[in-house]
Design a protein around this motif. Sequence first.
Motif, PDB file in Angstrom:
ATOM      1  N   UNK A 122     -41.479 -35.708   9.289  1.00 11.58           N
ATOM      2  CA  UNK A 122     -41.385 -34.376   9.874  1.00 11.58           C
ATOM      3  C   UNK A 122     -42.428 -34.136  10.966  1.00 11.58           C
ATOM      4  N   UNK A 123     -43.413 -35.030  11.075  1.00 13.83           N
ATOM      5  CA  UNK A 123     -44.414 -34.960  12.142  1.00 13.83           C
ATOM      6  C   UNK A 123     -45.072 -36.328  12.235  1.00 13.83           C
ATOM      7  N   UNK A 178     -48.998 -37.318   3.461  1.00 11.75           N
ATOM      8  CA  UNK A 178     -49.803 -37.118   4.665  1.00 11.75           C
ATOM      9  C   UNK A 178     -50.623 -38.369   4.946  1.00 11.75           C
ATOM     10  N   UNK A 179     -50.596 -38.833   6.194  1.00 10.23           N
ATOM     11  CA  UNK A 179     -51.448 -39.921   6.616  1.00 10.23           C
ATOM     12  C   UNK A 179     -50.724 -41.244   6.754  1.00 10.23           C
ATOM     13  N   UNK A 180     -51.480 -42.252   7.160  1.00  9.67           N
ATOM     14  CA  UNK A 180     -50.996 -43.628   7.291  1.00  9.67           C
ATOM     15  C   UNK A 180     -52.079 -44.556   6.729  1.00  9.67           C
ATOM     16  N   UNK A 181     -51.695 -45.470   5.884  1.00 13.36           N
ATOM     17  CA  UNK A 181     -52.652 -46.395   5.294  1.00 13.36           C
ATOM     18  C   UNK A 181     -53.340 -45.805   4.085  1.00 13.36           C
ATOM     19  N   UNK A 225     -53.179 -21.569  12.496  1.00 11.57           N
ATOM     20  CA  UNK A 225     -52.262 -22.672  12.204  1.00 11.57           C
ATOM     21  C   UNK A 225     -50.999 -22.513  13.051  1.00 11.57           C
ATOM     22  N   UNK A 226     -50.516 -23.614  13.597  1.00 11.13           N
ATOM     23  CA  UNK A 226     -49.372 -23.521  14.508  1.00 11.13           C
ATOM     24  C   UNK A 226     -48.032 -23.691  13.784  1.00 11.13           C
ATOM     25  N   UNK A 227     -48.072 -24.193  12.534  1.00  6.88           N
ATOM     26  CA  UNK A 227     -46.837 -24.484  11.806  1.00  6.88           C
ATOM     27  C   UNK A 227     -47.136 -24.467  10.318  1.00  6.88           C
ATOM     28  N   UNK A 228     -46.184 -23.935   9.524  1.00  4.89           N
ATOM     29  CA  UNK A 228     -46.302 -23.958   8.066  1.00  4.89           C
ATOM     30  C   UNK A 228     -45.279 -24.919   7.479  1.00  4.89           C
ATOM     31  N   UNK A 229     -45.714 -25.676   6.474  1.00 13.58           N
ATOM     32  CA  UNK A 229     -44.818 -26.502   5.676  1.00 13.58           C
ATOM     33  C   UNK A 229     -44.773 -25.957   4.249  1.00 13.58           C
TER      34      UNK A 229
END
Length: 297
Positions: A14-15, A39-42, A201-205
């Motif tokens: 989603x992002x 959330x994140x990578x690795x 915050x620019x966006x809510x999930x």
Amino acid sequence: MTFDNAPPGALLRVSPLTRRIVAPNPGVFTYTGTCSYIIGEGELAIVDPGPAEASHIEALLAAIGGETLRYLLVTHTHRDHSPAARILQDKTGATIAGCAAYAPPPDLSVTGPGLDASHDRAYAPDVTLADGECLAFGGLTIEAVATPGHTTNHLCFALAEEATLFTGDHVMGWATTVIAPPDGSMREYFASLERLRGRDDRLYWPAHGGPVKEPQRYLRALLHHRRQREAAILERLEAGDETIVAIVARIYEGFDARLQRAAALSVFAHLEDLVERGLVRADGPATLEARYFKCGE
């Protein structure tokens, strides 16, 4: 595949830093199901691991693959949000962090149970995050934002690197949040909404449904809706309605029968707040069964 039609178990990016899997628990209170965010990578964190559904847990583990799960972040202890955390911790060694464990309100015997039975009483975090505390993993930073109202222990999580907020059940685009005393508080909910208005915050999930893309505009609409509901309750009291049952029948006319109890609890939450503010009085302790009167009448 879009936000609203992704099937349970499907992994959707989603992002750039966030992936989402929806649990197979659709319903009148959960919409298409609980959204678990990776959330994140690795090095990763999961926000709202979700219910203890085997297929959901398998989907999350498959999505993680060879990456390292550092944190399981829980917004609140309703059973569609937190139970999977224990199972995922057993399989990955991740740290459970986030909201405090559920503590039954002291006035439970007076007000009635509200949504008490919906809480995951086995939830036991390794780290309880206070407002403003941060966790770091994989070069990212997550900040806890205290947002009591839906539950006393509710947190949101802010991802600094994307200026996004994971709002749990505090703000959802598909429906208004259920506020159910005694654990839920309309006064705290209003205050928490106002607090988010001070953020950028620019966006809510949310934990159910798709993103809220214009948070400040949506927060204004939520506050307006709740104030309109409050005004409607006061109008019904002026018209002579004295019980929650009578008020619900008039202001929720034609409402889905499966949501009648939630509607009653929401009216109760408003009345509890109005009593605390001295605008309404009850014929005894504020409860679902009490009779209510507008002050001055």
